[in-house]
Design a protein around this motif. Structure first.
Motif, mmCIF file in Angstrom:
data_model
loop_
_atom_site.group_PDB
_atom_site.id
_atom_site.type_symbol
_atom_site.label_atom_id
_atom_site.label_comp_id
_atom_site.label_asym_id
_atom_site.label_seq_id
_atom_site.Cartn_x
_atom_site.Cartn_y
_atom_site.Cartn_z
ATOM 1 N N THR A 174 -8.595 4.584 -9.803
ATOM 2 C CA THR A 174 -7.374 3.781 -9.730
ATOM 3 C C THR A 174 -6.987 3.698 -8.263
ATOM 4 O O THR A 174 -6.770 4.717 -7.611
ATOM 5 C CB THR A 174 -6.232 4.446 -10.524
ATOM 6 O OG1 THR A 174 -6.592 4.495 -11.895
ATOM 7 C CG2 THR A 174 -4.930 3.662 -10.367
ATOM 8 N N LEU A 175 -6.922 2.473 -7.744
ATOM 9 C CA LEU A 175 -6.686 2.281 -6.316
ATOM 10 C C LEU A 175 -5.275 1.732 -6.110
ATOM 11 O O LEU A 175 -4.934 0.666 -6.601
ATOM 12 C CB LEU A 175 -7.737 1.308 -5.762
ATOM 13 C CG LEU A 175 -7.821 1.127 -4.256
ATOM 14 C CD1 LEU A 175 -7.896 2.444 -3.511
ATOM 15 C CD2 LEU A 175 -9.043 0.274 -3.921
ATOM 16 N N ARG A 176 -4.495 2.508 -5.373
ATOM 17 C CA ARG A 176 -3.114 2.099 -5.091
ATOM 18 C C ARG A 176 -2.976 1.825 -3.599
ATOM 19 O O ARG A 176 -3.580 2.507 -2.776
ATOM 20 C CB ARG A 176 -2.148 3.226 -5.472
ATOM 21 C CG ARG A 176 -0.722 2.900 -5.113
ATOM 22 C CD ARG A 176 0.282 4.011 -5.390
ATOM 23 N NE ARG A 176 1.569 3.607 -4.854
ATOM 24 C CZ ARG A 176 2.400 2.782 -5.475
ATOM 25 N NH1 ARG A 176 2.121 2.338 -6.669
ATOM 26 N NH2 ARG A 176 3.522 2.405 -4.910
ATOM 27 N N THR A 177 -2.178 0.828 -3.246
ATOM 28 C CA THR A 177 -1.903 0.586 -1.831
ATOM 29 C C THR A 177 -0.478 0.079 -1.649
ATOM 30 O O THR A 177 0.232 -0.193 -2.631
ATOM 31 C CB THR A 177 -2.917 -0.408 -1.233
ATOM 32 O OG1 THR A 177 -2.768 -0.398 0.195
ATOM 33 C CG2 THR A 177 -2.699 -1.830 -1.748
ATOM 34 N N THR A 178 -0.075 0.005 -0.388
ATOM 35 C CA THR A 178 1.219 -0.624 -0.060
ATOM 36 C C THR A 178 0.997 -1.591 1.104
ATOM 37 O O THR A 178 0.094 -1.391 1.921
ATOM 38 C CB THR A 178 2.276 0.421 0.362
ATOM 39 O OG1 THR A 178 1.719 1.308 1.329
ATOM 40 C CG2 THR A 178 2.757 1.222 -0.822
ATOM 41 N N PHE A 179 1.827 -2.617 1.121
ATOM 42 C CA PHE A 179 1.797 -3.597 2.210
ATOM 43 C C PHE A 179 3.198 -3.779 2.781
ATOM 44 O O PHE A 179 4.194 -3.628 2.061
ATOM 45 C CB PHE A 179 1.287 -4.957 1.707
ATOM 46 C CG PHE A 179 -0.132 -4.924 1.215
ATOM 47 C CD1 PHE A 179 -1.185 -4.760 2.106
ATOM 48 C CD2 PHE A 179 -0.415 -5.055 -0.134
ATOM 49 C CE1 PHE A 179 -2.502 -4.722 1.652
ATOM 50 C CE2 PHE A 179 -1.726 -5.017 -0.594
ATOM 51 C CZ PHE A 179 -2.766 -4.850 0.308
ATOM 52 N N ILE A 180 3.231 -4.125 4.055
ATOM 53 C CA ILE A 180 4.482 -4.513 4.699
ATOM 54 C C ILE A 180 4.420 -6.021 4.941
ATOM 55 O O ILE A 180 3.443 -6.502 5.554
ATOM 56 C CB ILE A 180 4.669 -3.792 6.051
ATOM 57 C CG1 ILE A 180 4.783 -2.278 5.841
ATOM 58 C CG2 ILE A 180 5.911 -4.323 6.769
ATOM 59 C CD1 ILE A 180 4.797 -1.481 7.137
ATOM 60 N N VAL A 181 5.423 -6.744 4.464
ATOM 61 C CA VAL A 181 5.493 -8.183 4.757
ATOM 62 C C VAL A 181 6.672 -8.436 5.693
ATOM 63 O O VAL A 181 7.647 -7.682 5.702
ATOM 64 C CB VAL A 181 5.637 -9.042 3.474
ATOM 65 C CG1 VAL A 181 4.386 -8.947 2.623
ATOM 66 C CG2 VAL A 181 6.869 -8.652 2.678
ATOM 67 N N GLY A 182 6.536 -9.490 6.503
ATOM 68 C CA GLY A 182 7.604 -9.831 7.444
ATOM 69 C C GLY A 182 7.554 -9.000 8.711
ATOM 70 O O GLY A 182 8.522 -8.986 9.488
ATOM 71 N N HIS A 183 6.431 -8.313 8.967
ATOM 72 C CA HIS A 183 6.299 -7.576 10.228
ATOM 73 C C HIS A 183 6.304 -8.591 11.379
ATOM 74 O O HIS A 183 5.799 -9.710 11.221
ATOM 75 C CB HIS A 183 4.989 -6.778 10.224
ATOM 76 C CG HIS A 183 4.854 -5.857 11.400
ATOM 77 N ND1 HIS A 183 4.377 -6.269 12.626
ATOM 78 C CD2 HIS A 183 5.167 -4.547 11.537
ATOM 79 C CE1 HIS A 183 4.385 -5.243 13.468
ATOM 80 N NE2 HIS A 183 4.865 -4.181 12.830
ATOM 81 N N PRO A 184 6.846 -8.222 12.544
ATOM 82 C CA PRO A 184 6.807 -9.152 13.682
ATOM 83 C C PRO A 184 5.393 -9.680 13.903
ATOM 84 O O PRO A 184 4.428 -8.908 13.901
ATOM 85 C CB PRO A 184 7.274 -8.277 14.863
ATOM 86 C CG PRO A 184 8.171 -7.253 14.234
ATOM 87 C CD PRO A 184 7.563 -6.970 12.878
ATOM 88 N N GLY A 185 5.286 -10.982 14.044
ATOM 89 C CA GLY A 185 3.985 -11.606 14.283
ATOM 90 C C GLY A 185 3.277 -12.067 13.030
ATOM 91 O O GLY A 185 2.202 -12.657 13.122
ATOM 92 N N GLU A 186 3.844 -11.807 11.857
ATOM 93 C CA GLU A 186 3.185 -12.260 10.619
ATOM 94 C C GLU A 186 3.480 -13.753 10.415
ATOM 95 O O GLU A 186 4.588 -14.141 10.029
ATOM 96 C CB GLU A 186 3.676 -11.473 9.400
ATOM 97 C CG GLU A 186 2.887 -11.804 8.134
ATOM 98 C CD GLU A 186 3.531 -11.252 6.859
ATOM 99 O OE1 GLU A 186 4.736 -11.524 6.628
ATOM 100 O OE2 GLU A 186 2.845 -10.549 6.111
ATOM 101 N N THR A 187 2.490 -14.573 10.667
ATOM 102 C CA THR A 187 2.645 -16.025 10.508
ATOM 103 C C THR A 187 2.438 -16.406 9.038
ATOM 104 O O THR A 187 1.996 -15.585 8.224
ATOM 105 C CB THR A 187 1.590 -16.761 11.348
ATOM 106 O OG1 THR A 187 0.295 -16.357 10.863
ATOM 107 C CG2 THR A 187 1.719 -16.432 12.828
ATOM 108 N N ASP A 188 2.699 -17.681 8.722
ATOM 109 C CA ASP A 188 2.423 -18.166 7.363
ATOM 110 C C ASP A 188 0.947 -17.989 7.019
ATOM 111 O O ASP A 188 0.591 -17.599 5.908
ATOM 112 C CB ASP A 188 2.796 -19.649 7.233
ATOM 113 C CG ASP A 188 4.303 -19.858 7.181
ATOM 114 O OD1 ASP A 188 5.032 -18.873 6.945
ATOM 115 O OD2 ASP A 188 4.748 -21.011 7.399
ATOM 116 N N ASP A 189 0.069 -18.269 8.007
ATOM 117 C CA ASP A 189 -1.375 -18.134 7.761
ATOM 118 C C ASP A 189 -1.752 -16.678 7.502
ATOM 119 O O ASP A 189 -2.581 -16.377 6.635
ATOM 120 C CB ASP A 189 -2.175 -18.656 8.958
ATOM 121 C CG ASP A 189 -2.213 -20.183 8.993
ATOM 122 O OD1 ASP A 189 -1.791 -20.797 7.989
ATOM 123 O OD2 ASP A 189 -2.654 -20.729 10.011
#
Ligand code: SF4
Length: 343
Positions: A174-189
């Motif tokens: 079972t693979l669990r992860t976390t992500f951060i969204v909206g970090h400085p520099g995160e473009t739409d692409d």
């Protein structure tokens, strides 16, 4: 700079039930992640000795622990600061495998760092009879430019390779992860690449956080690259919606299967139900299994390990019928040793 490190002789308060405990095996962190204040707050990594960790886990097992969650800011660099040049998390798991740990069934690992998740460690997870086939690897992002701004020390390709290695070397993981969204520099692409990655990989569990600025960090100084809060929040919702769909599909595939479930207690949802977790569900952060009691099974108690059959599913949770008690909860033998508080 903080230097304190508790050990197995430190008095402690119970913060969890006796059947599930947290054991912190190292404190502090040496990594330079741009968004994170922990190295400044907690100081450099200090690992406990393997002997101290062993003594604590043996005491918890004697007290009836069925599950032990090993935690550290970066579990995968455990031991690199000790005098013993051979010390490592993989070797610690090897030492634990040689102990008589009674009722203990699941030693669970939080948190692995992507670049430090070695094949040796993955093999120790796969082969360890009491090691949960579960890995929590916070990946934070997949886009190369965002990973660079985050100062994570790796690129997206190595993350793809890591996911492949984990699944190849630890069957059924079972693979669990976390992500951060909206970090400085995160473009739409860059965010679109993250969505594509999550869709392709189909993680079992995903946590999503919107970036939160910490004064005194590298990322906190990148005002010119800031992402508006509304955009970050919309990205979080989009990613969670995608993961909910993936999770639901995975839950549905489990209907009709037999699962070993650790009973946590009676359910808040209904007085007729209990709730517990299977090996692939960590306490507090993952879903649950809601349990009804089948014919011939006595009333369930916290700490019972039961064989169940999955009847139905929701987005993140399962409902199952308890068929057989595989291992009854340990009888209370006082509270000479208590589960630990983690920071
Ligand atoms: S995010 Fe984790 S690995 Fe990175 S500096 Fe913070 S505690 Fe260390």
């Amino acid at each position: 700079m903080p230097r304190y490190l508790y050990d197995d002789t430190t008095p402690r308060l119970a913060s969890t039930a006796r059947h599930s405990a947290y054991v912190k095996i190292a404190e502090g962190c040496d990594r330079p992640c741009g968004f994170c204040i922990i190295p400044k707050l907690r100081g450099p990594q200090r690992s406990r000795t393997p002997e101290s960790v062993e003594r604590e886990i043996m005491a918890l097992a004697e007290g009836g622990a069925v599950e032990v969650n090993l935690v550290a800011q970066d579990l995968t660099t455990y031991g690199t600061d000790l005098d013993d040049p051979e010390a490592s998390l993989a070797r610690l798991l090897g030492r634990l495998a040689r102990l008589d740990l009674g009722t203990l069934r699941w030693i669970r690992l939080h948190y692995a760092y992507p670049t430090a998740t070695t094949d040796e460690l993955l093999d120790a997870i796969a082969e360890g009879p009491r090691v949960a086939k579960y890995l929590d690897v916070p990946l934070q992002h997949i886009d190369d430019s965002v990973l660079k701004i985050m100062r994570r020390g790796h690129v997206g390709k190595s993350v793809h390779d890591l996911v492949r290695r984990v699944r190849a070397r630890v069957p059924g993981v079972t693979l669990r992860t976390t992500f951060i969204v909206g970090h400085p520099g995160e473009t739409d692409d860059a965010f679109a690449r993250l969505m594509d990655f999550v869709e392709e990989v189909e993680f079992d569990r995903v946590g999503v956080f919107t970036y939160s600025k910490e004064e005194g960090t590298h990322s906190g100084s990148l005002d010119d690259l800031d992402v508006p809060t509304t955009v970050a929040e919309r990205r979080r919702r989009d990613l969670m919606r995608l993961q909910r769909r993936i999770s639901k599909k995975k839950m549905k595939a489990m209907v009709g299967h037999d699962l070993d479930v650790l009973v946590d207690g009676s359910s808040d949802e209904s007085e007729y139900l209990h709730e517990g977790r299977h090996q692939g569900q960590a306490p507090e952060i993952d879903g649950k299994v809601f349990l009804s009691v089948g014919d011939g099974v006595r009333a369930l108690r916290p700490g019972d390990l039961v064989r169940t059959r999955v009847d139905s599913f929701a987005d993140y949770d399962l409902a199952a019928t308890a068929l057989e008690i595989l291992q009854p909860a340990a009888k209370a033998r006082g509270r000479a040793r208590l589960p630990v508080i983690v920071g």
